[in-house]
Enzyme design. Structure first.
Site, PDB file in Angstrom:
ATOM      1  N   CYS A 147       0.522  -0.883  -0.165  1.00 32.52           N
ATOM      2  CA  CYS A 147      -0.012  -0.109   0.142  1.00 32.52           C
ATOM      3  C   CYS A 147       0.782   1.573   0.262  1.00 32.52           C
ATOM      4  O   CYS A 147       0.788   2.418  -0.861  1.00 32.52           O
ATOM      5  CB  CYS A 147      -1.287  -0.358   1.222  1.00 32.52           C
ATOM      6  SG  CYS A 147       0.047   0.857   2.726  1.00 32.52           S
ATOM      7  N   HIS A 195      -2.583   1.099   6.533  1.00 29.99           N
ATOM      8  CA  HIS A 195      -3.008   1.232   5.302  1.00 29.99           C
ATOM      9  C   HIS A 195      -3.054   2.895   4.534  1.00 29.99           C
ATOM     10  O   HIS A 195      -4.595   3.394   5.354  1.00 29.99           O
ATOM     11  CB  HIS A 195      -4.302   0.409   4.836  1.00 29.99           C
ATOM     12  CG  HIS A 195      -4.480   0.115   3.452  1.00 29.99           C
ATOM     13  ND1 HIS A 195      -3.723  -0.714   2.543  1.00 29.99           N
ATOM     14  CD2 HIS A 195      -5.877   0.455   2.920  1.00 29.99           C
ATOM     15  CE1 HIS A 195      -4.459  -0.744   1.672  1.00 29.99           C
ATOM     16  NE2 HIS A 195      -5.562   0.316   1.568  1.00 29.99           N
ATOM     17  N   HIS A 207      -5.714   2.179  -4.596  1.00 29.60           N
ATOM     18  CA  HIS A 207      -5.264   1.469  -3.985  1.00 29.60           C
ATOM     19  C   HIS A 207      -4.559   0.388  -3.574  1.00 29.60           C
ATOM     20  O   HIS A 207      -5.043  -0.273  -4.573  1.00 29.60           O
ATOM     21  CB  HIS A 207      -5.670   1.832  -2.149  1.00 29.60           C
ATOM     22  CG  HIS A 207      -6.601   0.391  -1.931  1.00 29.60           C
ATOM     23  ND1 HIS A 207      -6.939  -0.521  -0.546  1.00 29.60           N
ATOM     24  CD2 HIS A 207      -7.374   0.082  -2.600  1.00 29.60           C
ATOM     25  CE1 HIS A 207      -8.392  -0.825  -0.896  1.00 29.60           C
ATOM     26  NE2 HIS A 207      -7.977  -0.675  -2.073  1.00 29.60           N
TER      27      HIS A 207
END
Length: 231
Positions: A147, A195, A207
């Site tokens: 991420c 995240h 993402h």
């Protein structure tokens, strides 16, 4: 004493010429010494900066090591849970994951939201070019990402260097509420901020989700949103 030497010299003019030459040499030596001292100060400054960078690298290495252990622990827990699923449940889960990955290549309505800045637009465009790339923990591109690897790579393509980890990126700027988000803003999820993605507009996030997934769009409401950051 120089004055006595001049008084006793058989050739005062010759003595004065020599004295002038010695004075010039002395001046040159002083100038050379000043240059050496300046260079020493410059080297000392570079040494201090290098020492700080080494400290930062050591800190980042430690942080990444801790993060890796944390993720490995979560993966182990996830694997244990996966092992408890029936064959039918595993098949349903795999089908859902494939559906989510396929949707990343479908047309997504991103609305008409404007970009936060020129560099944010460039970063978002770079991330869009990697849609479909697989998630790999620790990867920073250009063919696979985790991420924060995706977000740091995307902004690097825009000429902006941001920290490597999601937690460090979260401290890069002032926090934004969901209503303040613009395209290209960093968006953070979960209480421990593990995240991060890029806001894509119209309530969508671009993402790299997790192992087994690819870089894709997803609704911002599918995860516990914490805040955004504008680079």
């Amino acid at each position: 004493d120089p004055s006595v030497q001049l008084f006793l010299s058989a050739d005062p003019d010759d003595y004065l010429d020599k004295a002038s030459t010695l004075d010039q040499l002395s001046g040159q030596q002083v100038e050379a010494l000043k240059k050496i001292q300046d260079k020493q100060r410059e080297l000392a400054q570079e040494r201090a900066e290098a020492t700080e960078k080494l400290k930062d690298l050591a800190s980042t290495r430690t942080e990444l090591g801790n993060k890796k252990q944390e993720v490995q622990g979560k993966l182990a827990e996830a694997q244990k849970l996966l092992n408890t699923l029936t064959a039918k449940e595993k098949a349903a889960l795999a089908a859902e994951q494939q559906r989510a990955n396929r949707s990343s290549t479908d047309r997504v309505d991103l609305g008409n939201d404007s970009s936060a800045s020129g560099r944010a637009a460039a970063a978002f465009s770079a991330a869009q070019s990697r849609i479909g790339s697989p998630y790999v923990y620790g990867a920073t591109g250009p063919s696979s990402f985790d991420c924060s690897g995706l977000t740091s790579w995307a902004y690097a393509q825009a000429g902006v260097s941001i920290p490597r980890t999601s937690q460090a990126q979260a401290g890069y700027g002032a926090h934004l509420s969901q209503s303040q988000l613009q395209v290209g803003d960093l968006v953070f999820f979960y209480g421990d901020l593990h995240h991060v993605g890029l806001y894509a507009g119209n309530g969508q996030v671009l993402h790299a989700p997790h192992t087994g997934a690819v870089v894709r769009y997803e609704s911002i409401n599918n995860m516990p949103f914490q805040f955004g950051v504008r680079v």
